[in-house]
Write an enzyme that holds these catalytic residues in place. Structure first.
Site, PDB file in Angstrom:
ATOM      1  N   HIS A  74      -2.534   4.790  -0.275  1.00  0.00           N
ATOM      2  CA  HIS A  74      -2.231   6.120   0.273  1.00  0.00           C
ATOM      3  C   HIS A  74      -0.755   6.436   0.049  1.00  0.00           C
ATOM      4  O   HIS A  74       0.115   5.628   0.358  1.00  0.00           O
ATOM      5  CB  HIS A  74      -2.536   6.169   1.779  1.00  0.00           C
ATOM      6  CG  HIS A  74      -4.004   6.295   2.068  1.00  0.00           C
ATOM      7  ND1 HIS A  74      -4.487   6.574   3.320  1.00  0.00           N
ATOM      8  CD2 HIS A  74      -5.086   6.202   1.258  1.00  0.00           C
ATOM      9  CE1 HIS A  74      -5.812   6.643   3.272  1.00  0.00           C
ATOM     10  NE2 HIS A  74      -6.204   6.416   2.029  1.00  0.00           N
ATOM     11  N   TYR A 202      -2.582  11.926  11.937  1.00  0.00           N
ATOM     12  CA  TYR A 202      -2.069  11.647  13.287  1.00  0.00           C
ATOM     13  C   TYR A 202      -1.888  13.003  13.972  1.00  0.00           C
ATOM     14  O   TYR A 202      -1.140  13.848  13.485  1.00  0.00           O
ATOM     15  CB  TYR A 202      -0.701  10.966  13.217  1.00  0.00           C
ATOM     16  CG  TYR A 202      -0.689   9.530  12.743  1.00  0.00           C
ATOM     17  CD1 TYR A 202      -0.820   9.200  11.396  1.00  0.00           C
ATOM     18  CD2 TYR A 202      -0.519   8.489  13.655  1.00  0.00           C
ATOM     19  CE1 TYR A 202      -0.789   7.881  10.967  1.00  0.00           C
ATOM     20  CE2 TYR A 202      -0.479   7.156  13.234  1.00  0.00           C
ATOM     21  CZ  TYR A 202      -0.609   6.880  11.895  1.00  0.00           C
ATOM     22  OH  TYR A 202      -0.570   5.555  11.478  1.00  0.00           O
ATOM     23  N   PRO A 293      -0.231   0.292  18.584  1.00  0.00           N
ATOM     24  CA  PRO A 293      -0.724   0.393  17.197  1.00  0.00           C
ATOM     25  C   PRO A 293      -0.308   1.668  16.459  1.00  0.00           C
ATOM     26  O   PRO A 293      -0.523   1.779  15.268  1.00  0.00           O
ATOM     27  CB  PRO A 293      -2.233   0.332  17.363  1.00  0.00           C
ATOM     28  CG  PRO A 293      -2.500   0.717  18.761  1.00  0.00           C
ATOM     29  CD  PRO A 293      -1.304   0.337  19.554  1.00  0.00           C
ATOM     30  N   LYS A 297       2.072  -1.421  12.877  1.00  0.00           N
ATOM     31  CA  LYS A 297       3.074  -2.462  12.628  1.00  0.00           C
ATOM     32  C   LYS A 297       2.666  -3.876  13.035  1.00  0.00           C
ATOM     33  O   LYS A 297       3.273  -4.842  12.566  1.00  0.00           O
ATOM     34  CB  LYS A 297       4.365  -2.101  13.392  1.00  0.00           C
ATOM     35  CG  LYS A 297       5.068  -0.905  12.817  1.00  0.00           C
ATOM     36  CD  LYS A 297       5.520  -1.163  11.380  1.00  0.00           C
ATOM     37  CE  LYS A 297       5.859   0.132  10.667  1.00  0.00           C
ATOM     38  NZ  LYS A 297       5.561   0.073   9.238  1.00  0.00           N
ATOM     39  N   TYR A 389       7.584   3.645   8.127  1.00  0.00           N
ATOM     40  CA  TYR A 389       6.126   3.479   8.116  1.00  0.00           C
ATOM     41  C   TYR A 389       5.687   2.609   6.936  1.00  0.00           C
ATOM     42  O   TYR A 389       4.805   1.752   7.073  1.00  0.00           O
ATOM     43  CB  TYR A 389       5.446   4.852   8.029  1.00  0.00           C
ATOM     44  CG  TYR A 389       3.964   4.827   8.303  1.00  0.00           C
ATOM     45  CD1 TYR A 389       3.049   4.449   7.318  1.00  0.00           C
ATOM     46  CD2 TYR A 389       3.453   5.182   9.549  1.00  0.00           C
ATOM     47  CE1 TYR A 389       1.685   4.410   7.570  1.00  0.00           C
ATOM     48  CE2 TYR A 389       2.081   5.161   9.804  1.00  0.00           C
ATOM     49  CZ  TYR A 389       1.213   4.773   8.804  1.00  0.00           C
ATOM     50  OH  TYR A 389      -0.141   4.738   9.058  1.00  0.00           O
TER      51      TYR A 389
END
Ligand code: FAS
Ligand code: PHB
Length: 395
Positions: A74, A202, A293, A297, A389
């Site tokens: 991704h 998200y 979560p 990580k 990220y």
């Protein structure tokens, strides 16, 4: 049965399994003991996203063949607030990507490699008892198949997770565990339906956070923020899908529903031990730290720890203990950056819980809407998100 090994490892989650394979790659002998069955370890549905840094580690030890065959690369995520969706282009912003490849697959790949190598991994161990960590020859005793085992080792590593035994061995005057809890939990589902999105979504919504992830092109993984006191028995499939439709909905987009094959509620916590080393004992992964979560990580931090620790142990066994001496400091310095990012992502995208007074709750929500609007409108803010990220460099 008596064993003699350079390293005794307690816990065969991803951290312990990977550490064993790193040591094997460096010709360091080890014994690994796990107190659950391999089927139980494999059954745990947990993380879903691997940082670029984690993929690089698995590549380094030739453990990523299936990952590259089946993982979904991704180039970014979608950040959404009240139905307005913005793509955060990691590849364009920082030149890095992430790979969607569930923890269960990572664990299966690592277990398979251990089987191929015939390494000393004992599942279904009981009465696992590390001792002598302050001396020069620590040991781990356990029972297996009705037989007593004793491993005499140079080093013991606790990769036995947040509820493991190893962290409890650190002297209370040395170990300080700092923690934070959240007034939110995640209700997670697995559904046999193709994802309705190309990359993870998200979403911040007045009813609460929601996320659309996936495990493959035919299996979706989705999450809903719920109150930590919620009982999964009160969440019918219909209720879950209705909440996901409401919180993930965006103009011109639809969420395809399908059979839910697993659902569970996971509380969120941040926790860090003040040290990951004492005497001949070292901690790695969840045994030393826990993150919510939201930032994807937990698994990645475990991989980073053992990537550092494995090489440091190999050097120490060969007489060079510099890297091992500063493992705890290096791992914790990186961990606190991860803690900060995970906390930021969690606070940014979750609505305040009912314990917060109504007026304050409304203010906090609106300020989060403002922060998401800032991030989605600023390349600089997006670069900071993308850099963290996709994973910080493992020193
Ligand atoms: P683990 O906890 O995976 O493994 C520890 C192992 O030690 C276990 O197999 C345990 O059985 C064993 N053990 C414990 N005590 C022992 C003893 N006394 N003797 C021998 N063995 C012992 N991370 C993400 O990045 N994204 C997510 O979405 C995500 N979701 C999660 C959901 C849940 C419910 C949980 C609990 C965690 C989630 N995590 C997530 C974090 C998770 O992926 C962890 O970071 C990851 O499993 C860490 O791996 P380990 O450090 O190996 O610890
Ligand atoms: C998952 O797919 O399980 C997942 C992905 C990203 C997260 C958390 C969980 O931040």
């Amino acid at each position: 049965m008596k064993h003699r090994a350079s390293v005794a490892i307690v816990g065969a989650g991803p951290a312990g399994l990977l550490l064993g394979l790193i040591l094997h790659a460096r010709d360091i002998d080890f014994v690994l003991v796990e107190h659950r069955s391999r089927e139980h370890v494999l059954s745990r549905i947990r993380a879903g996203v691997l940082e670029q840094a984690s993929v690089d580690v698995l590549d380094r030890y030739a453990l990523a063949t299936r990952l590259h065959e089946e993982g979904l690369v991704h180039g970014g995520i979608h950040l959404q607030v009240e139905g307005r969706r913005t793509h955060i282009d990691f590849a364009g912003l920082v030149g890095r990507t992430v790979t969607v490849y569930g923890q269960q697959r990572v664990v299966a790949d690592l277990m398979e490699r251990h089987d191929e190598l015939g390494t000393a991994v004992y599942y279904d161990g009981s009465e696992v008892t590390p001792s002598g960590i302050d001396g020069s020859s620590p040991r781990v005793e356990f029972r297996h198949d009705g037989e007593d085992h004793a491993v005499e080792a140079d080093f013991v590593v606790g990769t036995d997770g947040y509820h493991g035994v190893c962290r409890t061995l650190l002297p209370s005057n040395l170990l300080d565990v700092v923690e934070r809890t959240y007034d939110a939990a995640w209700l997670g589902i697995l559904a046999d339906v193709a994802p309705s999105t190309d990359e993870l979504i998200y979403s911040l919504h007045p009813d609460g956070f929601a996320m659309h992830s996936m495990r493959s092109l035919t299996v979706s993984r989705l999450y809903l923020q719920v109150d930590p006191a919620e009982d999964i028995a009160d969440w019918s499939d219909a209720r879950i899908w209705a909440a996901l439709q409401e919180r993930l909905g965006a103009p011109g987009w639809s969420l395809t529903e399908g059979p839910i094959t697993e659902k569970s509620i996971t509380p969120m916590r941040s926790s860090v031990a003040s040290t990951l080393a004492h005497g001949r004992l070292f901690l790695a992964g969840d045994a030393g730290h826990i993150v919510p979560p939201t930032g994807a990580k937990g698994l990645n931090a475990a991989i980073a720890d053992v990537a550092m620790l494995g090489e440091a142990l190999a050097a120490a066994v060969r007489g060079s203990d510099g890297a091992l001496a500063d493992y705890s400091d290096r791992a914790l310095e990186r961990q606190w950056k991860i803690q900060s990012f995970s906390q930021w992502m969690t606070d940014l995208l979750h609505t305040p819980g009912t314990a917060t007074p109504e007026d304050e709750r409304r203010f906090r929500y609106r300020s989060r809407v403002g922060q998401v609007a800032y991030v989605t409108g600023s390349r600089f803010a997006q670069q900071a998100l993308a850099e963290q990220y996709t994973g910080l460099v493992i020193a």
